[in-house]
Enzyme design. Structure first.
Site: not given
Ligand code: NAD
Ligand code: ZN
Length: 341
Positions: A43, A40
């Site tokens: 972002h 976040t």
């Molecule tokens: P991050 O960017 O570190 O991890 C995402 C990973 O997904 C990356 O390593 C990326 O290479 C991988 N990825 C991209 N395309 C892919 C594919 N086709 N197949 C497999 N892997 C792929 O992000 P993060 O901090 O670990 O967060 C993960 C997700 O959760 C993000 O979408 C974030 O926005 C979301 N998030 C949600 C909450 C919630 O409360 N729901 C809270 C925090 C983050």
């Protein structure tokens, strides 16, 4: 005090001098020792479409922290000056229907620290005492600083019983890699993790993945399912936010299995509804952490020996914050810690 501020609506962050905030009634003042950089924060740093809609500049950002209580407002009970603490990043209102029925994580009026009000990337932070989590001495400051995202991973991973189950985790990012360690710790059988980054898949293996899949290198989840003589996964944890990853997950789930959705999928994501319906899949959206059961589970996992240490890959003094955001932007990292001491 030093503070990392989103000063103006453009890419970047600025180190500023700000007055030390005063704790109001039921607030505490925390002297920050360590913070961690969340996706976040990245972002907001990049000033993407979501940040432009959400963030009102100027704003001190950051919500993953560990520190020490140095001052308390009137009315604070059960805490003391000198307590080592971290805290929940979502402030629930306490009076909406969900709060009143104990579901604070789906509060109607949630306020995000470092998103909707000044955050933790500063020498001092004021937060409501009710958001504070007092730390067991066996939990280090660094581990405490990553409990917020560890909590996202915990909330998702422990949504369903894991013992003996086969788990697919799509996305070995900051949260997916921690979810991998939780599944290992909680007794899953196969933990297959997909990512399109070799760096992140190496991290997932260090965190306990039994198999990794890189779709960008032509590897398929289906092939792993076949090689393991499985019919499909019992549990899916979508942690990439990628529609392709979600689609491949649905294709590879076993009949009657369960999926927790944490990754934020684009509005345009298409889903194969027939697969979901005829396989009788259960889908659960995950937001934040359950207050306070998720925090209790995290505390107990850390005390009883879960090893999250491989996920912390970089440490910087806060004056070098630019290097921290550069490495986060490159994605060749796990969790990045900023030292404020
Ligand atoms: P991050 O960017 O570190 O991890 C995402 C990973 O997904 C990356 O390593 C990326 O290479 C991988 N990825 C991209 N395309 C892919 C594919 N086709 N197949 C497999 N892997 C792929 O992000 P993060 O901090 O670990 O967060 C993960 C997700 O959760 C993000 O979408 C974030 O926005 C979301 N998030 C949600 C909450 C919630 O409360 N729901 C809270 C925090 C983050
Ligand atoms: Zn509420």
């Amino acid at each position: 005090m030093k503070a990392l501020v989103k000063l103006s609506p453009e890419k970047g962050l600025w180190m500023c001098d700000r007055p030390i905030p005063k704790p109001g009634i039921n607030d505490v003042l925390v002297k920050i020792r360590k913070t961690a950089v969340c996706g976040t924060d990245l972002h907001i740093y990049k000033w993407d479409a979501w940040s432009q809609r959400t963030i009102k500049t100027p704003m001190i950002i950051g919500h993953e922290y560990a520190g020490e209580i140095v001052e308390m407002g009137k009315g604070v009970e059960n805490l003391r000056i000198g307590d080592r603490v971290t805290g929940e990043g979502h402030i629930a209102c306490g009076h909406c229907r969900n709060c009143r029925r104990g579901k604070l994580h789906v509060c109607e009026n949630v306020v995000g620290i470092g998103v909707n009000r000044d955050g933790a990337f500063a020498e001092y932070l004021v937060v409501p005492a009710s958001n504070i989590v007092k730390l067991d001495p066996r939990i280090s400051d660094e581990m405490a600083a990553i409990m917020d995202p560890f909590g996202n991973a915990t909330h998702a991973a422990l949504s369903f019983p894991l013992i003996g189950e086969d788990v697919l985790i799509t996305g070995a990012g900051l949260i997916g890699s921690m979810a991998t360690a939780i599944c290992r710790f909680a007794g899953a059988r196969y933990i297959v993790v997909s990512d399109i980054s070799k760096y992140r898949l190496d991290l997932a293996r260090k965190m306990g993945a039994t198999h990794t899949v890189n779709p960008a290198k032509g590897e398929s989840i289906e092939a792993v399912v076949k090689s393991l003589h499985m019919h499909g996964f019992d549990i899916g944890l979508e942690m990439s936010g990628s529609p392709q990853a979600f689609e491949s997950m649905i294709e590879n789930m076993y009949n009657g299995s369960k999926i927790a959705l944490l990754g934020i999928l684009p509005d345009t994501t298409q889903v194969n509804w027939n697969e979901i319906i005829f396989k009788a899949l259960t889908l659960k959206g995950i937001y934040g952490r359950e207050m306070w059961e998720t925090w209790y589970q995290m505390e107990q996992m850390l005390i009883t020996g879960i090893d999250l240490s491989p996920v912390i890959t970089h440490r910087f003094e806060v004056d070098d914050f630019q290097k921290a955001f550069d490495v986060m932007e490159s994605a060749a990292c796990g969790k990045v810690i900023l030292n404020w001491e």
